[in-house]
Structure formats: C-alpha cells, structure tokens
Design an enzyme around this catalytic site. Structure first.
Site, PDB file in Angstrom:
ATOM      1  N   ASP A 137       3.969   6.425   1.077  1.00 58.31           N
ATOM      2  CA  ASP A 137       2.821   6.913   1.820  1.00 58.31           C
ATOM      3  C   ASP A 137       2.325   5.891   2.846  1.00 58.31           C
ATOM      4  OD1 ASP A 137       0.637   8.604   2.396  1.00 58.31           O
ATOM      5  OD2 ASP A 137      -0.611   7.640   0.881  1.00 58.31           O
ATOM      6  N   GLU A 188       5.719   3.071  -8.643  1.00 61.88           N
ATOM      7  CA  GLU A 188       5.868   4.489  -8.972  1.00 61.88           C
ATOM      8  C   GLU A 188       7.307   5.011  -8.944  1.00 61.88           C
ATOM      9  OE1 GLU A 188       3.103   6.771  -6.637  1.00 61.88           O
ATOM     10  OE2 GLU A 188       1.387   5.928  -7.693  1.00 61.88           O
ATOM     11  N   ASN A 217      -1.122   3.779 -11.944  1.00 58.54           N
ATOM     12  CA  ASN A 217      -1.776   4.315 -10.744  1.00 58.54           C
ATOM     13  C   ASN A 217      -2.279   5.708 -11.121  1.00 58.54           C
ATOM     14  OD1 ASN A 217      -0.723   2.050  -9.520  1.00 58.54           O
ATOM     15  ND2 ASN A 217       0.775   3.128  -8.265  1.00 58.54           N
ATOM     16  N   TYR A 246      -5.172   9.021 -10.416  1.00 54.38           N
ATOM     17  CA  TYR A 246      -6.093   9.653  -9.458  1.00 54.38           C
ATOM     18  C   TYR A 246      -6.837  10.830 -10.083  1.00 54.38           C
ATOM     19  CZ  TYR A 246      -4.182   6.615  -5.938  1.00 54.38           C
ATOM     20  OH  TYR A 246      -3.839   5.491  -5.211  1.00 54.38           O
ATOM     21  N   TYR A 299      -6.449  13.705  -7.065  1.00 52.11           N
ATOM     22  CA  TYR A 299      -5.306  14.633  -7.031  1.00 52.11           C
ATOM     23  C   TYR A 299      -5.333  15.592  -8.218  1.00 52.11           C
ATOM     24  CZ  TYR A 299      -3.369  11.728  -3.324  1.00 52.11           C
ATOM     25  OH  TYR A 299      -3.182  11.044  -2.156  1.00 52.11           O
ATOM     26  N   GLU A 315      -4.104   1.416  -9.337  1.00 47.67           N
ATOM     27  CA  GLU A 315      -4.569   2.258  -8.220  1.00 47.67           C
ATOM     28  C   GLU A 315      -5.529   3.299  -8.751  1.00 47.67           C
ATOM     29  OE1 GLU A 315      -1.683   4.128  -5.634  1.00 47.67           O
ATOM     30  OE2 GLU A 315      -0.456   2.314  -5.506  1.00 47.67           O
ATOM     31  N   TRP A 327      -7.641   1.577  -4.850  1.00 49.14           N
ATOM     32  CA  TRP A 327      -6.770   2.007  -3.764  1.00 49.14           C
ATOM     33  C   TRP A 327      -7.651   2.621  -2.702  1.00 49.14           C
ATOM     34  CZ3 TRP A 327      -2.075   0.568  -2.751  1.00 49.14           C
ATOM     35  CH2 TRP A 327      -1.360   1.229  -1.720  1.00 49.14           C
ATOM     36  N   LYS A 380      -8.403   6.349   1.877  1.00 49.81           N
ATOM     37  CA  LYS A 380      -8.987   5.851   0.623  1.00 49.81           C
ATOM     38  C   LYS A 380      -9.537   4.446   0.754  1.00 49.81           C
ATOM     39  CE  LYS A 380      -6.268   8.854  -2.339  1.00 49.81           C
ATOM     40  NZ  LYS A 380      -5.229   9.279  -1.373  1.00 49.81           N
TER      41      LYS A 380
END
Ligand code: BDP
Length: 561
Positions: free
Chosen positions: A150, A383, A434, A436, A440, A472, A517, A536
C-alpha cells in the site's frame, strides 16, 4: 560497507543535483550521450515532479545521466560511486561501459569506477517493474503493475549519489561490538580487511575527549549507556598507516522476556509509529530537512520508537535515530507477500528465487546497520500469507539467516487472523500484529472493534506465550473534518479509535508496545478507499498534526499537557 566520509585520506564529492532524464526502451544501451532528455532532480522520485500522467505512472526503464570530472587521483587511490538507493533495480555505466548496479530499491551500492582524464559520463538505468522474484513483489500485466503493498511505486535515484575516494590499502568495514558489564564497557572493533599495517583505535566521547586507545580490544570505564533518555554516542577513530575512518556507536544492551523488551536491563514499552519515506514532490527522495522535521515531531510526540515500515530507510535516517534516541524496528522490503489470488508461496510465485533474495537482503541490512545502537529488533516481513502451509519452510530458512546475522529479537508483522493459524508464529520472538478493528472490520463500531481486538490479542498470547506488539492500528482521517458524534474519516473518530484501542492495550499485561499506523499521510496507488493516498497519518503529509497527535502526545508524554 562504510558510509562515505572525507578526511586527510579520503574525499567525497556529491553528484546530487540536476541530471538528464528520459524513459528508454528495454534494449537501450548508453553508448552515446543521451539526446532528447529533460532535467530531473536527484535525489527524488520523478513521479510527483512531472506533469504528464503517462510518465507519472510509467512502467519500464528510465535513464539518468550526467557528466563530471575530478582532479587527477593520487597514486593508488581508488574511486567508488555510492548510490544510496535507486528504485527498484539499476545498472550503472561509465562512459558507456557497464560498471555495476543495485539489486534492490532500498539498499546502497558501492561501485568501483575506472575514471578517465577529463569528462566522464555516468549513466544509470533504472527499472521500476516488480515481479515475484523482487522484493516487494509485483505483477506487471497489460502495461500496469499489480502490487499488494500500500504505497506508491515511486521511482528514481532516491538517495544521495556520491563519488568517494579511498587509498589503495584501505579500511573496508568496521564492526563495533560492545559488552556492558558492571563498571566497564568492553569494546571489540573488527576491522576489515584484517592485518592492515599500523592499526590503531581511539575511542572518543561526545566531547571529542579520548576515553580509550590502543588495539581492537578496548575497555571504557564507567561507560555512559545509550538509551532514548540519553542517546549518548561515542566515536571510534580507526587509523592505519594509510587510512583513517571515524565510526560512531553507542553502548547498550538489548534483551527481552515474556513481557517485552528490555534496554540496559530496564523495561521499555514501545510507543511509536510505522512510517514511510514519503513527502510532497520528493516522493521517496531523501531530504535532510524532512528527516529532521520527522525526528522533531517524534520527539514532540513523546514517541520512543518507530518501525521502518516497509523497507530499510536511508542511512541518514538511521543516524538521526541514533542521535534522537529513537528505537528502531528495522524492516526488510518483504511486503505484499500476500493477497495474491490463488496463493503466494507457490513454486511459480514467491519461491526459492525470492527466498534467496530475501535472505541476501537480511544479510545486507544487518551488515549496513550493525553499528546503530537505535536498532533493537528486526522485522523480516510485513503481512506475509503465513496461513499458507508453504510459508513455514520459507520463513524457517529466512529466519535462520537472520539469527546468524544478529542477536536481536526477530518479528514478522502479521495480518493473519488467529483463527487462520499462522504457520510461523512460533519462529519469532515477539508476536507482532497489524489490526484494524473499528476500521476495516467493525467499521464505525469502536466498542465492538475493541472487544474483538481484546479477544484476539488474548488468544495469540495464550497460545504462543510471547510478548505482543500491536505494530499497526489506525483510521483514515481527513484533516479539518469534524463530526459530533464522531464518524469515520473525522478527526474525532481517529482520536476515539486510538483511545479505545489503547484502553484495551492498557488492560493487558503482555502488551510490549503500540505503533500507530501511520506517522503521516502518504501516497499510494489510486483506489476507492484512498482519498489522495492513505490518510491514516496522525500528521498530514506536510507534517502538521491532526487532533489525534495531540492526544497521543498527552498519552506518551504522560503529562497533563
Ligand atoms: C496494513 C499494511 C499497511 C497499509 C495498512 C492500511 O501493513 O502497509 O498501509 O494496512 O491499509 O495492512 O492502511
């Protein structure tokens, strides 16, 4: 691999500035001086400098070329070209003859040059295509590049381009190993090649006062240890009959237990951020002003650590981390080894060839950064698809190389869910996740997100018994967007997202640190979830704070600000 330095035996000359630039065909060879070129800035990516869309997103080879001349060399003197980094791979030609190149976009290359009298023509051909045997990997299809990482596929001569000279019989490398014990600090200085005539080492303190001198085994009484609170640096001056080099180093001891990291025997909870080398117009171009601003902001925040997500940062950045006392998790460019339809770790994709490069890059990174006291951990991937059974053998091999190269703890930043079962979780020293939740997943539902996060953190810890880092967590935020009550993308939502996540972290005794992050907004490929890049950042791309940065500052400084 020593950073170029000038002194009475060595000279450094910068080739930064304006170069000739153009795209070239795959079979182009720089036999003649380039025609139809435009000017381009070095160091910088060209992508945010040019105005034409096809060139910004161009995939293929580009040429950078310039002329230079130097005063006649002294007898026996050797001249090298140092390319700090060229993304992603490059070939270097001197006066039309191939002279060397770089194997990856995030590492320096030292290339010996046989100069001729008068003007010399230097040509660098960079290829920005990625495939399954590059790191990061990518897949060029129909003139476009598919990447599963990303950040924008920036291209160019990204770090300083220097010419430097060394005497014929010169110091090639210096490794400073330090052992702390009781009232003394033992220092072993390994100089390559061995057996240089007249070798002598002098250790200087930060004021330039000699604190130890003699051979390669020295002892400093009552050494001042390096730490984020007191990032004290010594310098060793290595002298031979024909050469001299000054290398900075710090004395510190890194260890870890089931709760987390210890520095000089004291527990240190990691407070910090994942970052990117990224700035307006410069792209991934190394810039001293941006670097210093970033470290000033890290200090302002009260952060004590960063991860060089998702590739090794410049040598200049690493030096600043030593000076500012910022602990570094040093990451190799193994990112985007996941989310490939049909699998990642396959004989025709991320395979043995990729793995050999991965191992080589770990060796290079450990070698490049061995004298930086700031480095406290290595991250061997971000990841990867560790739920795939074939990832096990791949990472057994990669981690074995990392263990040969370093005594520091090793981690992999995992996106694999607990329920998917990571095949590598037992191979590393820290569980690094990581996550979210609230972004997400459970988007907009911070309470559900926090509950899901807590559950998963506990599961990892119960099963693997390792200290857990949240490497993250974050929410995209458009600066200046305010909502009450909070709503996704607003500054309020980002702040509450961090607050709710940190409440969970504070309630669990096995959490070893938190990395938000991201430090700053950054450019990515275009996408429906990207409003001019990944937002972010707790700072904007121009490095001004969003509301969340003020809250984090209060948390990390532990003060009633
Ligand atoms: C994580 C990646 C990071 C991305 C981030 C995001 O490690 O590179 O930028 O997600 O989506 O999975 O913001």
């Amino acid at each position: 691999m020593l950073y170029p330095q000038s002194n009475r035996f060595r000279r450094v000359c910068s080739l930064n500035g304006l170069w000739k630039f153009r795209t070239v065909a795959d079979d182009y060879l720089p036999r003649e001086a380039v025609a139809d070129a435009r000017l381009m800035a070095v160091p910088a990516s060209y992508n945010e400098i040019v105005t034409e869309k096809p060139l910004r997103d161009y995939l293929g080879k580009v040429l950078y070329e310039r002329e230079f001349s130097l005063p006649a060399p002294a007898a026996g003197e050797k001249v090298y070209l140092r390319i700090g980094a060229a993304s992603h791979a490059c070939k270097v030609y001197l006066n039309g003859e191939e002279a060397g190149g770089c194997i990856n976009g995030y590492f320096p290359a030292d290339i010996p040059l046989s100069l001729r009298d008068g003007k010399n023509r230097l040509s660098v051909i960079i290829d920005n295509r990625l495939n399954f045997h590059t790191l990061p990997p990518g897949m060029p299809e129909y003139g476009r590049l598919t990447i599963n990482h990303d950040f924008y596929n920036f291209t160019g001569l990204h770090r300083d381009v220097l010419l430097y000279s060394v005497p014929e019989e010169h110091i090639e490398d210096i490794a400073v190993r330090t052992v702390v014990g009781g009232d003394y600090g033992k220092i072993a200085i390994e100089v390559t090649p061995s057996g240089l005539a007249g070798l002598r080492c002098t250790v200087l303190d930060a004021e330039g006062k000699t604190v130890a001198e003699g051979g390669c085994e020295l002892c400093i009484p009552r050494p001042r240890l390096w730490s984020p609170q007191d990032p004290y640096l010594y310098t060793v001056r290595v002298q031979t009959q024909k050469d001299e080099y000054e290398q900075s180093f710090g004395i510190r001891k890194v260890s870890w237990d089931e709760k987390g990291l210890l520095l000089n025997g004291e527990r240190v909870y990691l407070k910090g951020v994942g970052m990117h080398e990224d700035f307006w117009i410069l792209g991934k171009g190394n810039n001293a002003a941006v670097n210093v601003r970033d470290f000033e902001l890290l200090r302002w925040l009260g952060a004590n650590s960063v991860r060089t997500s998702h590739y090794p940062y410049s040598e200049e950045f690493m030096h600043l981390a030593d000076v500012y006392g910022i602990l570094v998790i040093d990451e190799v460019p193994a990112v985007g080894l996941n989310a490939w339809k049909g699998g990642t770790f396959r004989p025709d994709r991320v395979n043995e060839e990729t793995r050999e490069l991965h191992k080589e890059l770990i060796r290079l990174l450990a070698a490049r950064d061995k004298n930086h006291p700031c480095v406290v951990m290595f991250s061997v991937a971000n990841e990867p698809a560790t739920e795939e059974p074939a990832s096990r053998a791949y990472f057994e091999d990669v981690i074995a190389v990392a263990r040969e190269m370093t005594d520091l703890p090793i981690m992999i930043a995992e996106v694999t869910k607990f329920s998917q079962v990571s095949q590598v979780a037992d191979l590393v020293d820290f569980t690094a996740l990581n996550r979210y939740y609230g972004w997400y997943e459970e988007h907009g539902w911070l309470d559900y997100g926090a509950a899901a996060l807590e559950k998963e953190l506990r599961q990892w810890h119960e099963k693997y018994g390792k200290p857990v880092l949240l490497t993250e967590f974050g929410a995209d935020t458009i600066e200046g967007l305010h909502t009450l009550p909070s709503e996704a993308f607003s500054e309020e939502y980002q702040t509450e997202f961090l607050q709710e996540t940190c409440k969970v972290l504070d309630s669990l005794p096995f959490i070893a640190g938190e990395h938000v992050w991201n430090f700053a907004d950054f450019k990515t490929k275009q996408g429906v979830i990207r409003v001019r890049g990944n937002r972010k950042g707790i700072f904007t791309r121009e490095r001004q704070p969003k509301m969340a940065a003020h809250w984090l500052r209060r948390r990390w400084k532990g003060e009633n600000l």
